[in-house]
Design a protein around this motif. Structure first.
Motif, PDB file in Angstrom:
ATOM      1  N   TYR A   1     -95.942   1.853  90.839  1.00 53.53           N
ATOM      2  CA  TYR A   1     -94.568   1.518  91.214  1.00 53.53           C
ATOM      3  C   TYR A   1     -93.786   1.179  89.943  1.00 53.53           C
ATOM      4  O   TYR A   1     -94.011   0.140  89.329  1.00 53.53           O
TER       5      TYR A   1
ATOM      6  N   TRP B   1     -91.076  16.974  86.379  1.00 52.02           N
ATOM      7  CA  TRP B   1     -90.858  15.718  85.676  1.00 52.02           C
ATOM      8  C   TRP B   1     -89.904  15.983  84.525  1.00 52.02           C
ATOM      9  O   TRP B   1     -89.897  17.064  83.944  1.00 52.02           O
TER      10      TRP B   1
ATOM     11  N   ALA C   1     -89.883   2.980  93.559  1.00 47.84           N
ATOM     12  CA  ALA C   1     -90.772   3.867  94.304  1.00 47.84           C
ATOM     13  C   ALA C   1     -92.069   4.069  93.534  1.00 47.84           C
ATOM     14  O   ALA C   1     -92.183   3.708  92.352  1.00 47.84           O
TER      15      ALA C   1
ATOM     16  N   ASN D   1     -86.105   6.099  98.423  1.00 47.37           N
ATOM     17  CA  ASN D   1     -87.061   6.370  97.353  1.00 47.37           C
ATOM     18  C   ASN D   1     -88.500   6.192  97.811  1.00 47.37           C
ATOM     19  O   ASN D   1     -89.407   6.879  97.342  1.00 47.37           O
TER      20      ASN D   1
ATOM     21  N   LYS E   1     -95.858   5.122  81.393  1.00 45.14           N
ATOM     22  CA  LYS E   1     -96.365   6.431  81.781  1.00 45.14           C
ATOM     23  C   LYS E   1     -97.557   6.853  80.939  1.00 45.14           C
ATOM     24  O   LYS E   1     -98.110   7.936  81.138  1.00 45.14           O
TER      25      LYS E   1
ATOM     26  N   TYR F   1     -89.388  10.157  96.189  1.00 38.27           N
ATOM     27  CA  TYR F   1     -88.441   9.769  95.159  1.00 38.27           C
ATOM     28  C   TYR F   1     -87.320  10.773  94.992  1.00 38.27           C
ATOM     29  O   TYR F   1     -87.517  11.890  94.511  1.00 38.27           O
TER      30      TYR F   1
ATOM     31  N   THR G   1     -93.720   6.213  91.618  1.00 40.67           N
ATOM     32  CA  THR G   1     -93.403   7.416  90.841  1.00 40.67           C
ATOM     33  C   THR G   1     -94.235   7.556  89.574  1.00 40.67           C
ATOM     34  O   THR G   1     -93.958   8.434  88.764  1.00 40.67           O
TER      35      THR G   1
ATOM     36  N   PRO H   1     -96.457   9.025  87.089  1.00 40.27           N
ATOM     37  CA  PRO H   1     -96.924  10.421  87.066  1.00 40.27           C
ATOM     38  C   PRO H   1     -98.378  10.540  86.633  1.00 40.27           C
ATOM     39  O   PRO H   1     -98.700  11.153  85.609  1.00 40.27           O
TER      40      PRO H   1
ATOM     41  N   ASN I   1     -87.218   2.718  89.317  1.00 39.60           N
ATOM     42  CA  ASN I   1     -87.379   3.885  90.186  1.00 39.60           C
ATOM     43  C   ASN I   1     -87.436   3.469  91.653  1.00 39.60           C
ATOM     44  O   ASN I   1     -87.219   4.295  92.540  1.00 39.60           O
TER      45      ASN I   1
END
Length: 659
Positions: free
Chosen positions: A96, A160, A102, A420, A175, A424, A104, A106, A100
């Protein structure tokens, strides 16, 4: 057929022929399956427990190094050295992501995860229920492990956004890291460093300890601050002071080309005005320093993302050098700057999670994002980043969109806060019916204008939403630790400015749904304006409404896109929708003339004084179709017009504060 297979078949036949079992529920609460055919084919495997986060420090400091020099292949290589003790350990990848709203993270782009300790490889096991978790069993005698992996950033923005170009890197630490489960993010200490290409500069809210031979080493910090402090680095970099009262607020600019860094003194002055007006609005700062990270690129993926002591922003290569062409997009920086107060320091309590794998709830995004959208435009106007006339044009566009949005018939504004979490920012062909992310920004902007003008009217202009901002977001000057807020606290703070039934006011606008629900445009009326439509745009309107030439939303009900003049954004219930038309149609001809946006505009205008239909020839793959529109109302572009004799409260709201 083998004996084993024969036995299995016989067992299956016996089960199939057996009478259905009576459905009973024993005292243990475990149901007995009523019919063997309903039995699951497989049961989830047993999973190691993922420790819940607690407010205790993780022992030791995690040494973190990222290498972003592989620009050609767009690969970020990461090594983490983590202090450990013998026994089970779970590492988490952030799911989370802040801002964002959400799940998301990656994780699909993380590869090559390899763990070693004591000179030997240590195998990990991914949790199949919570696949963002990696389980390990640390052998006796191992006091630290080395975790290495790659973040395979993307070559295009299809899935992305692009974060690496030949001349710019947008390093978002969350990330490209793993962290130990079982602790609050602010109780886990990282010592981060990053290897940059030779000769590059950078901007980040992190405190630099050293920078030699392209290796930037930062002072140890907690995981929360690390994630909240992204980096823009580039071959072309410029640092600009935009704090008129000190040296605490800067703009860190990176660009594809050095010539694009040419921000003018006048433009610098506008951003200094933004800082001044924010100080006067909130009356406090909740940062010791702040960095506006700005990338000027047509290769890097677009972004506007808030952080407590910085923000990530992008603009086209000519954002500064072609200033007049970017009138419609200049409110992003004021919006993200406002988030330092609303969203980062003061944050909805259900978004103030213990770490990045605890689910977020988004019940107050209409404050977090919606009121920030309102203040972003107010600060843009008060600073001069937007002129008052530019703001009127932008506000007219917002009001028209929601006045013509049918999705409110089934979906309340409050429910768009969940958008979201449902996927998203999922794109869709029928956005006017779906409702979604933009609504808790822009429709909420209208709601807060409604609140502001109501306060001004009710207090004979002695009070305004400015007083709420100072009382709610401007508390505890100098405090950086986030504070959570609730709906009840928002209502109480509004009542502290002006006594009113604010709970009913807010809930009536947030929960309105059905055929009779309408856009919250009372603030425009109370501000002394009304929404109208015109078929002739001024030069300034054409600059601000950059897509006006292909916009037929409020006439035929669609937008033309790309070189094929594809019909897109078809508005639910419009003439195009009722034709009926859906996705994939390209405009080939208008009234038997080869199609261009100008030809279609001329045809719509000519139909005002004619009874002839507008005839479109369309193509979708190998299909052709002719559609006739019996439409005679002309082009319709939104505009705010003054109500004669009414006070101009927009002028008051957007006027710069003198103290």
């Amino acid at each position: 057929m083998s004996r084993l297979l024969l036995s299995a078949c016989a067992a299956a036949l016996t089960l199939a022929a057996a009478p259905a079992l009576s459905q009973t529920f024993p005292t243990t609460g475990t149901p007995i399956i009523a019919d063997a055919s309903q039995a699951p084919l497989a049961l989830p495997r047993a999973q190691p427990a993922i420790p819940a986060p607690v407010d205790t420090p993780y022992p030791g400091v995690i040494r973190y190094k990222a290498d972003v020099t592989d620009l050609e292949r767009k690969i970020v290589n990461v090594t983490e050295t983590i202090p450990v003790a013998a026994g089970p350990l779970t590492l988490l990848y952030p799911e989370y992501l802040p801002g964002n709203h959400a799940a998301t993270g990656p994780i699909q782009l993380i590869s090559g995860v390899t763990v070693t300790g004591g000179g030997k490889r240590i195998e990990w096991l991914r949790d199949t229920i919570q696949p963002y978790a990696f389980h390990l069993d640390i052998p006796e005698g191992v006091t630290e492990i080395e975790v290495s992996f790659q973040w395979l950033t993307q070559p295009d923005n299809a899935n992305w956004r692009v974060t690496m170009t030949p001349s710019i890197v947008n390093m978002q630490w969350e990330k490209a890291l793993l962290y130990p489960a079982g602790h609050y993010s602010r109780r886990i200490t990282f010592a981060p460093s990053i290897q940059l290409p030779a000769g590059w500069g950078y901007g980040t809210a992190l405190e630099t300890e050293s920078f030699e031979n392209g290796l930037a080493t930062f002072k140890p910090t907690d995981l929360y601050t690390l994630v909240d402090s992204p980096m823009y680095a580039g071959a072309n970099h410029r640092r600009v002071d935009i704090d008129p009262t000190g040296d605490a607020v800067h703009m860190e600019i990176v660009a594809d080309k050095a010539a694009n860094l040419a921000i003018t003194d006048e433009q610098i002055g506008l951003y200094q005005n933004m800082v001044t007006q924010a100080d006067r609005l909130f009356g406090a700062r909740h940062f010791d320093h702040y960095d506006v990270l700005m990338a000027l690129s047509d290769q890097l993926g677009g972004i506007g993302l808030e952080h407590h002591r910085s923000s990530e922003n992008t603009g086209g290569p000519g954002f500064f050098t072609e200033w007049d062409k970017n009138a419609g997009g200049r409110a992003t920086i004021p919006h993200e700057f406002t988030h330092s107060w609303n969203g980062k320091f003061m944050r909805p309590a259900d978004e103030l999670t213990a770490n990045y794998n605890v689910p977020t709830q988004n019940t107050l995004l209409w404050v977090y994002e919606g009121q920030t959208e309102y203040w972003g435009h107010v600060l843009a106007a008060r600073s001069g980043i937007h002129t008052v006339e530019e703001e009127k044009i932008l506000l007219a566009g917002v009001a028209a969109f929601y006045e013509n949005q049918p999705g409110r018939e089934w979906r309340a504004l409050q429910d768009t806060d969940n958008h979201n979490l449902l996927g998203y920012r999922v794109p869709g062909q029928w956005t006017s019916w779906m409702r979604g992310t933009g609504d808790y920004y822009r429709e909420s902007q209208l709601m807060w204008l409604d609140a502001d003008t109501l306060i001004r009217e009710g207090t004979d202009n002695r009070k305004s939403l400015d007083d709420f901002a100072r009382a709610f977001f401007g508390v505890e000057d100098g405090r950086y630790t986030p504070r959570g807020y609730t709906f009840e606290e928002v209502v109480a703070a509004l009542n502290g400015v002006y006594a009113h039934d604010w709970a009913t006011f807010l809930r009536g606008r947030l929960d309105a749904v059905g055929p009779d629900a309408r856009a919250p445009t009372d603030g425009i009326t109370r501000a002394g304006y009304f929404l109208t439509y015109t078929d002739t745009l001024t030069a300034l309107e054409k600059k601000v409404m950059s897509g006006w030439a292909t916009d037929f939303q409020y006439s035929l009900g669609f937008t033309l896109s790309g070189p094929t003049n594809r019909l897109s954004n078809i508005r639910w219930g419009s003439p195009a929708f009722n034709a009926p038309l859906g996705a994939g149609w390209d405009l080939i001809a208008v009234n038997e003339v080869a199609a261009t946006p100008e030809v279609l505009r001329d045809a719509v205008t000519a139909a005002k004084t004619s009874t002839d239909p507008i005839v479109l020839l369309l193509k979708n793959g190998s299909r052709y179709r002719t559609v006739s529109f019996d439409y005679h109302e002309g082009l319709r572009y939104p505009r705010l017009a003054r109500t004669e004799g009414a006070p101009d409260r927009l002028a008051d709201i957007w006027a710069p504060r003198r103290r």
